[in-house]
Design an enzyme around this catalytic site. Structure first.
Site, short mmCIF file in Angstrom:
data_model
loop_
_atom_site.label_atom_id
_atom_site.label_comp_id
_atom_site.label_asym_id
_atom_site.label_seq_id
_atom_site.Cartn_x
_atom_site.Cartn_y
_atom_site.Cartn_z
N SER A 678 51.40 56.46 36.50
CA SER A 678 51.71 55.17 37.14
C SER A 678 53.04 55.21 37.91
CB SER A 678 51.75 54.07 36.09
OG SER A 678 52.73 54.33 35.12
N LYS A 721 53.76 45.85 30.95
CA LYS A 721 54.64 46.14 32.10
C LYS A 721 55.12 44.83 32.74
CE LYS A 721 52.57 50.63 33.18
NZ LYS A 721 51.77 51.43 34.12
#
EC number: 3.4.21.53
Length: 775
Positions: A678, A721
């Protein structure tokens, strides 16, 4: 042998369930009106009457078709009227008579008959048949108790063959059909042969009856003898004071067996072992082994089970009382209850709760048992490496015991508990076997109704058990075992959830355990948040609870030593209780920076921000990666670098930058390993920023993988996140377009505070993240 027939007209007396032979004298009770009138007419005439039997006994008014066509002409010797209106008659049978026709039917039956008069002339064949009949009759009398033995001597004096056959037939307890067959046999040889056949059949039946009777008698005698001997032994033991003798043990176990609710197979097995135990001397060590085995079989809950509490609202309330969040796991339990309520019988599901330590997997299983109203059993599989731990040892080994599954069922006391197999991912295997393979039979709904334990040796039904397993990770669980389970992921708690759990569960629990009250220890909300952020870093709440326990102990000490009435914990005085901060979390940069982009990362302890720094140095195109990066992140950096080289012109970058410069990519906190798919767009953004000297907005965070063509690929852990970005003070985050479906997992309060932009290409990311000089 001469036979003469004479016709005559006589009144008829139908007989029910009775038949009269010639030369036979007996009493009859006559009550039917038509029969009484027939008797009266016979007395008026010459005392002769025809006696013929009717086919069906229960017929009250037989028609001519209901009466046999062969009867006996009899003489009425006496007639006596009884008080109840019935007439008792003494009759003597004379000759057989064939019924030809009914001449009158009212007020009584009058019939025309052909009287059969026989003159007996004996020959050798008849003599032989007579002797055979007498011999068979003698054997019959020896076996039968229905005919007196004196009958034989009376019958043996008869010389006439026909009369002999009639007399013997009259003494046999035969059906009317068989007796009628003898009566209709006018030929004496035929009559004797029929009688011989009947006697032979009757003798065989009596022989069989005698054998069955002897067998039953022997069995009864054996049982009575055993009972008598046991009672004698008990009496002797009582006299000697040996109440704990072997027989006392066996008797006590046998009483438990009578009360046991189990299948016939189990009971037969126990009875067989009890018989072995009886024969073994008291001093023999094997007796103790057998007794232990019998006790195990008696104590197992074969058919005993608790009734499920199928109240969905009550179950939901219990689950919410015990745990905050964990919606998917709770929903699965309620679905199971709903289906159980519909079908009444459902194979126990096998749930696997997967998640980091401390997220409440074990306590959730306990709450599930409470909501169902079932018993709860827990066994830990961590470090188990012996197959016998699951399936038990064979009884031939010294110190053999059942496996943990059977032990757990015995401890539960019911056949349908909630059974927790904790730490299933930490099983290992060695030369002693593979316990994971042994668990296949336990956890397979198609096999576990006949689970075989090496010690018990009798199939045990585990299909009613609700199995719940827990694991921190799935990759160490063998695939065949994983295939038997339904996986529910518990990813961990967000800061918001941790704060609510602390207020609702953890702090009240610690206050109570340390003898405090809410008035004596007050912890401010911002102080709770500081503890979560800077004194713990975990996905669950185990360490968080431990820290609050530490706070409670410190407060208790102050209350006792300093004689204070209350202790208040605030953001400012937390270091006095817990010491300096142990962890730091990512915060928004103080200013927009060149070559530094803020990425969003997911860890086992939750989400965090990650700054990626890029420095461009004079050199020959060397790419240096530092920060203890994993292979995936190294490949992301290479992909970002190649993408920028391919788009140098569009990005206003010198196409030959890689030949004149060295590039160093660094992720701070180099001692901590980092990896994951990511960081691609974050690295590309930092590279473009450094090469174009365009700063990256300090309020923008991003996450997503990059392809060589600049496409942005989806990521995982969006919820964690997003929370990390919110906590760090970011206002704008960029996420892959394909993650749009995951936005519903992000708390609404976070979605309202953050601007979330969905991006598909790197061009969109650069446009939003870079702060370009408008001049």
């Amino acid at each position: 042998m001469a036979v003469k027939e004479e016709e005559r007209v006589l009144p008829l007396l139908p007989l029910r369930g009775l038949l009269v032979y010639p030369n036979m004298v007996l009493h009859l009770d006559v009550g039917r009106e038509r029969s009484v009138k027939a008797l009266e007419q016979a007395m008026v005439d010459d005392d002769l009457i025809l006696l013929a039997t009717q086919h069906e006994v229960q017929l009250e008014e037989p028609t001519p078709e209901d009466i046999y066509k062969m009867g006996t002409i009899a003489r009425v010797r006496q007639m006596l009227k009884l008080p109840n209106g019935t007439i008792r008659v003494l009759v003597e049978g004379l000759n057989r008579a064939r019924l030809l026709e009914f001449t009158e039917t009212k007020p009584y039956y009058q019939v025309r008959v052909s009287e059969i008069i026989q003159e007996e002339n004996s020959d050798v064949n008849i003599e032989a048949l007579m002797r055979s009949v007498l011999d068979h009759f003698e054997q019959y009398l020896r076996l039968s108790k229905k005919v007196s033995p004196e009958t034989l001597s009376a019958v043996a004096d008869i010389d006439e063959a026909g009369r002999l056959a009639d007399v013997i037939a009259s003494h046999l307890p035969l059906k009317i059909e068989d007796k009628q067959k003898i009566l209709e046999a006018v030929d004496i040889r035929e009559r004797l042969e029929s009688l011989l056949s009947i006697l032979n059949d009757e003798r065989e039946v009596l022989e069989l009856e005698r054998k069955i009777s002897q067998r039953v008698k022997k069995q009864m005698e054996k049982t009575q003898k055993e009972y008598y001997l046991r009672e004698q032994m008990k009496a002797i033991q009582r006299e000697l004071g040996e109440k704990e003798g072997r027989m006392g043990e066996v008797e006590e176990l046998r009483e438990q067996l009578e009360e046991l609710d189990a299948s016939d197979e189990v009971k037969e097995k126990i009875e067989k072992e009890l018989q072995r135990l009886e024969k073994i001397p008291t001093t023999s060590a094997e007796g103790g082994v057998i007794r232990t085995y019998i006790e195990w079989l008696l104590e197992l809950p074969w058919n005993k089970q608790t009734e499920d509490d199928l109240d969905l609202k009550k179950a939901e309330k219990i689950l919410d009382e015990d745990h905050y969040g964990l919606e998917k796991a709770k929903e699965r339990v309620l679905e199971y209850l709903a289906v159980q309520q519909m079908v009444k019988r459902l194979k126990g599901p096998i749930l696997c709760l997967v998640g980091p330590p401390g997220v409440g997997k074990t306590s959730l299983a306990r709450s599930i048992a409470r909501s169902l109203g079932r018993k709860f059993v827990r066994i830990s599989l961590g470090g188990v490496r012996d197959e016998a731990e699951i399936r038990g040892h064979r009884r031939t080994y010294v110190g053999a015991m059942p496996g943990r599954i059977i032990q757990g069922m015995k401890n539960a006391g019911t056949s349908n508990p909630v059974f927790l197999l904790d730490e299933i991912d930490k099983m290992t295997m060695d030369f002693r076997g593979d316990p994971a393979s042994a668990l296949l039979e336990v956890l397979d709904p198609e096999q576990n109704q006949n689970f075989s334990d090496h010690y018990i040796e009798v199939p045990y039904d585990l299909s009613k058990v609700m199995f719940i397993t827990t694991a921190n990770t799935l990759h160490t669980i063998p695939q065949p075992l994983l295939d038997r389970m339904e996986t529910l992921y518990i990813s961990g708690y967000t800061e918001i959830e941790k704060e609510r759990i602390a207020k609702k569960y953890l702090i009240p629990k610690q206050i109570e355990e340390h003898g405090l009250t809410k008035e004596k220890l007050v912890i401010h909300g911002d102080a709770i948040l500081k503890v979560i952020r800077q004194y713990t870093r975990e996905a669950g709440v185990r360490n968080l609870e431990r820290v609050f326990g530490q706070l409670a102990r410190k407060a208790a000490k102050q209350l006792v030593t300093e004689e204070r009435k209350r202790v208040v914990v605030t953001v400012k005085n937390i270091p006095q209780f817990l010491g300096p901060e142990k962890f730091r979390y990512g915060k928004v940069e103080e200013a927009d920076s060149l070559g530094a982009a803020t990425g969003l990362a997911w860890t086992a302890a939750g989400g965090d921000t990650l700054t990626i720094e890029v420095t461009v140095l004079p050199g020959k195109g060397k790419l240096t990666l530092t920060g203890k990066l994993g292979d995936v992140m190294k490949e992301s950096a290479q992909a970002a670098f190649s993408y920028i080289r391919s788009r140098a012109d569009e990005l206003n970058i010198d196409p030959e930058f890689n030949e004149k410069n060295d590039i160093h990519i660094h992720v701070p906190e180099g001692a901590i390993p980092k990896d994951g798919p990511s960081a691609g767009i974050t690295m590309a953004t930092a590279l473009v920023s450094a090469l174009t000297e365009s700063p990256v907005s300090r309020y923008v965070g991003m996450t997503g993988e990059i392809t060589l063509r600049g496409k942005v690929l989806p990521i995982g852990g969006l919820k964690e996140k997003s929370l990390a970005a919110h906590r760090a003070g970011l206002t704008h985050i960029l996420i892959p377009k394909d993650n749009e479906k995951d936005l519903e997992d992000v708390p609404e309060s976070v979605r309202n505070d953050l601007k979330i932009t969905l991006v598909e290409h790197m061009d969109e990311v650069l446009k939003l993240a870079l702060v370009r000089d408008s001049s």
